[in-house]
Scaffold this motif. Sequence first.
Motif, PDB file in Angstrom:
ATOM      1  N   LEU A  56       0.861  -0.886   0.050  1.00  0.00           N
ATOM      2  CA  LEU A  56       0.158   0.139   0.169  1.00  0.00           C
ATOM      3  C   LEU A  56       1.019   1.416   0.019  1.00  0.00           C
ATOM      4  N   THR A  57       0.510   2.133  -0.927  1.00  0.00           N
ATOM      5  CA  THR A  57       1.258   3.410  -1.064  1.00  0.00           C
ATOM      6  C   THR A  57       0.250   4.439  -1.019  1.00  0.00           C
ATOM      7  N   THR A  58       0.734   5.746  -1.203  1.00  0.00           N
ATOM      8  CA  THR A  58      -0.146   6.941  -1.274  1.00  0.00           C
ATOM      9  C   THR A  58      -0.430   7.291  -2.627  1.00  0.00           C
ATOM     10  N   GLU A  59      -1.558   7.726  -2.906  1.00  0.00           N
ATOM     11  CA  GLU A  59      -2.160   7.980  -4.391  1.00  0.00           C
ATOM     12  C   GLU A  59      -1.138   9.535  -4.476  1.00  0.00           C
ATOM     13  N   ARG A  60      -1.191  10.310  -3.785  1.00  0.00           N
ATOM     14  CA  ARG A  60      -0.675  11.616  -3.816  1.00  0.00           C
ATOM     15  C   ARG A  60       0.624  11.713  -2.685  1.00  0.00           C
ATOM     16  N   GLU A  61       1.542  12.652  -3.086  1.00  0.00           N
ATOM     17  CA  GLU A  61       2.649  12.763  -2.191  1.00  0.00           C
ATOM     18  C   GLU A  61       2.061  13.676  -1.019  1.00  0.00           C
ATOM     19  N   VAL A  62       2.388  12.857   0.252  1.00  0.00           N
ATOM     20  CA  VAL A  62       2.082  13.241   1.474  1.00  0.00           C
ATOM     21  C   VAL A  62       3.398  13.704   2.489  1.00  0.00           C
ATOM     22  N   LYS A  63       3.039  14.292   3.332  1.00  0.00           N
ATOM     23  CA  LYS A  63       4.297  14.381   4.375  1.00  0.00           C
ATOM     24  C   LYS A  63       4.644  13.037   4.921  1.00  0.00           C
ATOM     25  N   ILE A  64       5.731  12.730   5.048  1.00  0.00           N
ATOM     26  CA  ILE A  64       6.483  11.576   5.661  1.00  0.00           C
ATOM     27  C   ILE A  64       6.024  11.584   7.113  1.00  0.00           C
ATOM     28  N   GLY A  65       5.408  10.378   7.693  1.00  0.00           N
ATOM     29  CA  GLY A  65       5.120  10.534   9.085  1.00  0.00           C
ATOM     30  C   GLY A  65       3.397  10.943   9.246  1.00  0.00           C
ATOM     31  N   SER A  66       2.943  11.052   8.114  1.00  0.00           N
ATOM     32  CA  SER A  66       1.321  11.337   8.144  1.00  0.00           C
ATOM     33  C   SER A  66       0.490  10.363   8.843  1.00  0.00           C
ATOM     34  N   LYS A  67      -0.423  10.605   9.789  1.00  0.00           N
ATOM     35  CA  LYS A  67      -1.495   9.541  10.340  1.00  0.00           C
ATOM     36  C   LYS A  67      -2.315   9.255   9.187  1.00  0.00           C
ATOM     37  N   ILE A  68      -2.696   8.041   9.415  1.00  0.00           N
ATOM     38  CA  ILE A  68      -3.559   7.568   8.356  1.00  0.00           C
ATOM     39  C   ILE A  68      -4.912   7.414   9.148  1.00  0.00           C
ATOM     40  N   LYS A  69      -5.890   7.879   8.538  1.00  0.00           N
ATOM     41  CA  LYS A  69      -7.186   8.185   9.346  1.00  0.00           C
ATOM     42  C   LYS A  69      -8.315   7.315   8.812  1.00  0.00           C
TER      43      LYS A  69
END
Length: 107
Positions: A94-107
């Motif tokens: 599983l990866t992110t669709e868009r670039e997000v800040k590293i360490g972002s919490k998944i909600k």
Amino acid sequence: MITIEDFSKIELRTGKVLEAKRIEGSNKLIVMKVDTGNEVRQIVAGIGKVYSPEELTGKTIVVITNLQPVKLMGVESQGMLLAASDDEGRLSILTTEREVKIGSKIK
């Protein structure tokens, strides 16, 4: 069934794979250094039959960061990456669709 309170205990965050290498003597275990925003963790995953270390390096992945560490083939794993597997056994991390800040919490 688990409750929402049970689920909320799982800490899911984005992490960037800084480096990855195969564990000597294993055909499927890969050890990765993963930046989870406030620290770099070592995560071991049994995905080496599907992914090469080169494919993983640089990817932003989803990891569980509050698991108790375990040793796999003598190498400590300080988290778990998330992956999906279909009925034919095809695996996809599983990866992110868009670039997000590293360490972002998944909600």
